[in-house]
Scaffold this motif. Structure first.
Motif, short mmCIF file in Angstrom:
data_model
loop_
_atom_site.label_atom_id
_atom_site.label_comp_id
_atom_site.label_asym_id
_atom_site.label_seq_id
_atom_site.Cartn_x
_atom_site.Cartn_y
_atom_site.Cartn_z
N ASP A 38 -12.66 5.65 73.33
CA ASP A 38 -12.80 5.50 71.87
C ASP A 38 -11.50 5.91 71.20
O ASP A 38 -10.86 6.89 71.60
CB ASP A 38 -13.93 6.38 71.34
N ILE A 39 -11.12 5.17 70.18
CA ILE A 39 -9.97 5.53 69.36
C ILE A 39 -10.52 6.18 68.10
O ILE A 39 -11.29 5.56 67.36
CB ILE A 39 -9.09 4.30 69.05
N ILE A 44 -11.96 0.26 66.90
CA ILE A 44 -11.20 -0.25 68.04
C ILE A 44 -11.31 0.74 69.20
O ILE A 44 -11.31 1.95 69.01
CB ILE A 44 -9.73 -0.48 67.65
N LYS A 45 -11.42 0.18 70.40
CA LYS A 45 -11.47 0.99 71.62
C LYS A 45 -10.35 0.53 72.54
O LYS A 45 -9.71 -0.50 72.30
CB LYS A 45 -12.82 0.80 72.32
N LEU A 57 -5.92 -2.48 77.30
CA LEU A 57 -6.22 -3.55 76.34
C LEU A 57 -7.00 -2.96 75.18
O LEU A 57 -7.94 -2.17 75.38
CB LEU A 57 -7.06 -4.64 77.02
N LEU A 58 -6.65 -3.35 73.97
CA LEU A 58 -7.42 -2.95 72.80
C LEU A 58 -8.61 -3.89 72.68
O LEU A 58 -8.46 -5.11 72.81
CB LEU A 58 -6.56 -2.99 71.54
N ILE A 59 -9.79 -3.32 72.42
CA ILE A 59 -11.01 -4.13 72.35
C ILE A 59 -11.84 -3.73 71.13
O ILE A 59 -11.70 -2.61 70.61
CB ILE A 59 -11.87 -4.00 73.64
N ILE A 95 -8.32 -7.62 71.58
CA ILE A 95 -7.56 -7.94 70.37
C ILE A 95 -6.07 -7.80 70.65
O ILE A 95 -5.64 -7.09 71.56
CB ILE A 95 -7.96 -7.06 69.16
N THR A 96 -5.30 -8.51 69.84
CA THR A 96 -3.84 -8.47 69.91
C THR A 96 -3.32 -8.13 68.52
O THR A 96 -3.79 -8.68 67.52
CB THR A 96 -3.28 -9.83 70.36
N VAL A 97 -2.36 -7.22 68.47
CA VAL A 97 -1.76 -6.82 67.20
C VAL A 97 -0.32 -7.31 67.21
O VAL A 97 0.47 -6.96 68.09
CB VAL A 97 -1.79 -5.28 67.03
#
Length: 139
Positions: A38-39, A44-45, A57-59, A95-97
Motif C-alpha cells: 500500500d502507498i 495507488i499500490k 509496478l504501480l497498480i 498504471i503508468t505515470v
C-alpha cells in the motif's frame, strides 16, 4: 522475511502475503513472486517483485476510477487460478505515470485469487478498453 524494494527500501513481509504468477507477468516472465504494498494516503499500490528489487509496478483497483469497468474470465482462467467464487478475486490495473499524465492498462488486468494468492495478468478481448486509458488522480 526481508526484501529489497524499488521505492520503499528494505521491508519485512509475511511469507503468506506473496502472490504467485505461475507464468510470470508478460515481459517479466522470469519473475513469479510479488507482494502488494500500500502507498500511504493513496489509492495507488505497488506490485513489487520479491525476486528483483527493480521490478515494481504501480497498480490501482479499477473501480476506484472506472465505475463501469467489467471483466469476464474464461473457464480456463478460472481453472488456472482455482477461482470458485468471485468474492475471492481482486482485480488490479497497472498504471503508468508520464509528464503529468497517468494512464491505466484496462485491457490487461491483474487478477488475484485472494484465497490461494495465485495471480495472472489476463488479456481481455474487449474493444472498449485501452492499454492507455487516461485517469485523473488527486494527490
Amino acid at each position: 522475511m526481508e526484501i529489497s524494494t524499488k521505492f520503499f527500501g528494505d521491508i519485512n513481509i509475511q511469507e503468506d502475503s506473496i502472490i504467485n504468477f505461475k507464468d510470470g507477468i508478460p515481459g517479466l516472465d522470469e519473475y513469479k513472486r510479488y507482494v502488494i504494498i500500500d502507498i500511504e494516503d493513496s489509492n495507488i499500490k505497488c506490485l513489487q517483485s520479491v525476486e528483483e528489487k527493480d521490478i515494481a509496478l504501480l497498480i490501482i483497483t479499477p473501480w476506484d476510477y472506472f465505475k463501469d469497468y467489467e471483466i469476464e474470465l474464461s473457464d480456463t482462467e478460472l481453472m488456472e487460478l482455482d477461482i470458485n467464487d468471485y468474492k475471492d478475486v481482486m482485480v488490479y490495473n497497472v498504471i503508468t505515470v508520464r509528464e503529468n499524465k497517468i494512464t491505466a492498462n484496462l485491457l490487461a488486468p491483474i487478477v488475484v485469487n485472494i484465497k490461494n494468492n495465485q495471480a495472472k495478468q489476463v488479456i481481455l478481448n474487449e474493444k472498449k478498453y485501452s492499454i492507455r486509458q487516461e485517469i485523473s488522480c488527486s494527490y
